[in-house]
Write an enzyme that holds these catalytic residues in place. Structure first.
Site, PDB file in Angstrom:
ATOM      1  CD  GLU A 199      43.216  14.095  22.085  1.00  0.00           C
ATOM      2  OE1 GLU A 199      42.989  14.268  23.357  1.00  0.00           O
ATOM      3  OE2 GLU A 199      44.668  14.752  21.813  1.00  0.00           O
ATOM      4  N   GLY A 200      40.121  11.270  24.272  1.00  0.00           N
ATOM      5  CA  GLY A 200      38.897  10.789  24.816  1.00  0.00           C
ATOM      6  C   GLY A 200      37.497  11.107  24.235  1.00  0.00           C
ATOM      7  CG  PHE A 201      32.782   9.839  24.236  1.00  0.00           C
ATOM      8  CD1 PHE A 201      32.516   9.079  23.017  1.00  0.00           C
ATOM      9  CD2 PHE A 201      31.821  10.788  24.704  1.00  0.00           C
ATOM     10  CE1 PHE A 201      31.222   8.695  22.503  1.00  0.00           C
ATOM     11  CE2 PHE A 201      30.226  10.583  24.171  1.00  0.00           C
ATOM     12  CZ  PHE A 201      30.247   9.576  23.181  1.00  0.00           C
TER      13      PHE A 201
ATOM     14  NE  ARG B 277      38.083  13.097  33.151  1.00  0.00           N
ATOM     15  CZ  ARG B 277      39.299  12.239  33.121  1.00  0.00           C
ATOM     16  NH1 ARG B 277      39.466  11.654  34.114  1.00  0.00           N
ATOM     17  NH2 ARG B 277      40.011  12.239  32.046  1.00  0.00           N
TER      18      ARG B 277
HETATM   19  N1  LIG Z   1      30.911   7.452  34.180  1.00  0.00           N
HETATM   20  C1  LIG Z   1      31.756   8.434  33.981  1.00  0.00           C
HETATM   21  N2  LIG Z   1      32.725   8.551  33.411  1.00  0.00           N
HETATM   22  C2  LIG Z   1      33.514   9.461  33.459  1.00  0.00           C
HETATM   23  C3  LIG Z   1      33.133  10.675  34.247  1.00  0.00           C
HETATM   24  N3  LIG Z   1      34.103  11.545  34.005  1.00  0.00           N
HETATM   25  C4  LIG Z   1      35.086  10.834  33.028  1.00  0.00           C
HETATM   26  N4  LIG Z   1      34.738   9.868  32.701  1.00  0.00           N
HETATM   27  C5  LIG Z   1      35.191   8.871  31.759  1.00  0.00           C
HETATM   28  O1  LIG Z   1      36.659   9.237  31.264  1.00  0.00           O
HETATM   29  C6  LIG Z   1      36.572   9.724  30.214  1.00  0.00           C
HETATM   30  C7  LIG Z   1      36.996  11.110  30.150  1.00  0.00           C
HETATM   31  O2  LIG Z   1      37.696  11.289  28.905  1.00  0.00           O
HETATM   32  P1  LIG Z   1      37.215  12.586  28.093  1.00  0.00           P
HETATM   33  O3  LIG Z   1      35.657  12.254  27.570  1.00  0.00           O
HETATM   34  O4  LIG Z   1      38.232  12.857  27.287  1.00  0.00           O
HETATM   35  O5  LIG Z   1      37.047  13.910  29.165  1.00  0.00           O
HETATM   36  P2  LIG Z   1      38.179  14.653  29.847  1.00  0.00           P
HETATM   37  O6  LIG Z   1      39.263  13.704  29.802  1.00  0.00           O
HETATM   38  O7  LIG Z   1      37.604  15.001  31.133  1.00  0.00           O
HETATM   39  O8  LIG Z   1      38.586  16.010  29.116  1.00  0.00           O
HETATM   40  C8  LIG Z   1      35.142   9.795  29.598  1.00  0.00           C
HETATM   41  O9  LIG Z   1      34.758   9.520  28.273  1.00  0.00           O
HETATM   42  C9  LIG Z   1      34.409   8.727  30.346  1.00  0.00           C
HETATM   43  O10 LIG Z   1      34.583   7.531  29.900  1.00  0.00           O
HETATM   44  C10 LIG Z   1      31.975  10.424  34.912  1.00  0.00           C
HETATM   45  O11 LIG Z   1      31.727  11.537  35.837  1.00  0.00           O
HETATM   46  N5  LIG Z   1      31.479   9.699  35.070  1.00  0.00           N
HETATM   47 MG   LIG Z   2      40.663  13.417  27.673  1.00  0.00          MG
END
Ligand SMILES: Nc1nc2c(ncn2[C@@H]2O[C@H](COP(=O)(O)OP(=O)(O)O)[C@@H](O)[C@H]2O)c(=O)[nH]1
Ligand SMILES: [Mg+2]
Length: 456
Positions: free
Chosen positions: A58-60, A318
């Site tokens: 899971e992401g941030f 994204r």
């Molecule tokens: N710098 C930057 N990182 C991004 C961006 N979109 C996604 N990321 C990276 O990819 C991760 C996406 O994971 P998450 O937080 O799970 O969001 P989700 O996967 O889009 O639902 C983020 O935490 C960032 O580290 C963006 O527009 N800019």
């Molecule tokens: Mg995610």
């Protein structure tokens, strides 16, 4: 199948054991003992700890949502007037380690919450402490590297080598898992029971080799986080860990308490400062004119809808894994640009800020399709920002910049976009300027994202 009955729980009276690896024996029926094992406090007067961990991939931004489920639970426990035993819990913030999308300079690295969030703001809502605070409260040494006012915790490897390693045992670990039949039967009643594990068991937590437990059980679970209260009520254990914490749902999604908790999640002030400077210099933002000033303390915020935002369009594009995993919903670069151009024309703006995880060749393609008619701005961190705040901090700075834009268009089903939408609700933007997404075909006719309006 063993059905979980709170009254039948074997009451575990195991103190948290802070041992030198050789041995300091634990004292039954006690709360915390000091390192000699001589001085113990009783659980009733001392703090008790709740740890939680999340499914590793899971992401941030989903993790931020899971935090809220537990922070709201702890907030409620603290308010509890009837059962004093439930008031002493602290929520230990799990370091940001091994996130799938982030590069780490040192492996494994434990990034504390203070690097990304304003801890004092969090504390005004829920009784939280950092993991390193927990360790130092209980005499466990860790190696720390000081970077300004925050600590990056590092691995214990050297302590194994020098023999200075101490073990922390968490009294009760519950690995939450979904009921296997839940989706077949379609019955979604609130329930939980100790069952055989249907997912792999972890015995070390948060990538610390010395944080473990002798008492790990799998808890099939369906329902809201507060359902876990009965586990606390029927135990005198001092520390609990809920793994796969994401299985428990919000007590109530989108109510007043939810938004209080959300508002308490202010980012680290320096990240805001960096984003502000960038907005002013590159995007002609002026918080006063743009009506985007918030009080210093989130508790002083008031409902409003008069934010205007800086004179730029904010986009979250994204890409990366989403291009494959959401291939039916994610536009091609060409279609994304088409929609961006239409919106810039409609709003009479000439600057677009794009937050994205796209590779550089895609950004070059966007540029070539937009310029010279329009100006595209992306964020490139100064070296010190990249070194100090890493991928996580850069992503947050880009989120902040999108939050302060006149108009925002996000990406379908991205939690990164959802968090921007929430931030804009807090800032007081009109709803129409926030809940928008890039459509697959470059039109504006695809379904809109769900609108979750702020509630005070
Ligand atoms: N710098 C930057 N990182 C991004 C961006 N979109 C996604 N990321 C990276 O990819 C991760 C996406 O994971 P998450 O937080 O799970 O969001 P989700 O996967 O889009 O639902 C983020 O935490 C960032 O580290 C963006 O527009 N800019
Ligand atoms: Mg995610």
């Amino acid at each position: 199948m063993m059905v979980f009955k709170p009254n039948n729980i074997k009451i575990c009276i195991v103190s948290i054991i802070l041992t030198l690896i050789s041995d300091v024996s634990s004292m039954e029926d006690a709360g915390f003992c000091d390192l000699s094992g001589e001085t113990c406090t009783t659980p009733a007067n001392s703090d008790r700890y709740i740890f939680y961990d999340i499914n590793p991939p899971e992401g941030f931004n989903l993790r931020r949502d899971v935090y809220m489920r537990y922070a709201i639970w702890l907030h409620k426990l603290q308010m509890n007037r009837n059962d004093l035993n439930l008031k002493n819990f602290k929520l230990v913030l799990p370091p940001w380690s091994h996130l799938y999308h982030w590069k780490y300079s040192e492996v494994p690295e434990h990034i504390p919450w203070a690097l990304y969030f304003d801890i004092e703001s969090l504390k005004k809502f829920a009784p939280v402490i950092e993991m390193h605070q927990f360790f130092s409260d209980y005499g466990v040494t860790y190696k720390k590297v000081e970077i300004d006012d925050v600590y990056i915790l590092q691995h214990y490897q050297d302590m194994f080598e020098t023999g200075k390693f101490k073990k922390v045992e968490i009294d009760d670990v519950y690995i939450l898992q979904h009921y296997q039949d839940m989706f077949e039967t379609g019955k979604f009643e609130e329930k939980m029971s100790i069952e055989d594990c249907n997912i792999p068991i972890r015995v070390n937590y948060f990538y610390y080799n010395n944080l473990t437990s002798n008492n790990v059980r799998c808890l099939s679970f369906h329902g809201h986080t507060s359902q876990l209260t009965s586990i606390l009520k029927n135990s005198t254990a001092s520390s609990f860990l809920f793994d796969h914490a994401e299985v428990a749902l919000h007590d109530m999604f989108g109510d007043k308490l939810y938004w209080k908790c959300r508002r308490s999640m202010r980012f680290n002030r320096e990240l805001h400062k960096i984003a502000k400077k960038f907005r002013e210099e590159q995007l002609d933002a002026d918080d006063k004119k743009d009506m985007t000033i918030l009080p210093d303390d989130w508790r002083k915020e008031i409902p409003r809808r008069n934010a205007i935002g800086g004179p730029y369009l904010g986009i979250h594009l994204r890409r990366a894994d989403f291009v494959r995993s959401r291939s039916k919903e994610i536009p091609t670069i060409e279609n994304a640009v088409k929609q961006i151009k239409n919106k810039l024309y409609e709003l009479k703006l000439n600057k677009v800020f794009i937050a994205t995880d796209a590779p550089s060749n895609e950004i070059i393609e966007i540029q070539s399709r937009l310029e010279p008619e329009y100006t595209i701005i992306t964020y490139k961190p100064e070296d010190w920002v990249g070194e100090k705040y890493k991928d996580g901090g850069i992503a947050i700075i880009e989120q902040i910049i999108c939050s302060y834009a006149r108009y925002f268009i996000g990406t379908y089903e991205s939690t990164y976009s959802f968090r921007i939408q929430e931030e804009r609700e807090i800032l007081g933007f009109p709803v129409e300027s926030t809940f928008n997404r890039l459509c697959y075909d470059g039109s504006e006719s695809c379904s809109k994202p769900s609108i979750w309006k702020i509630v005070y």
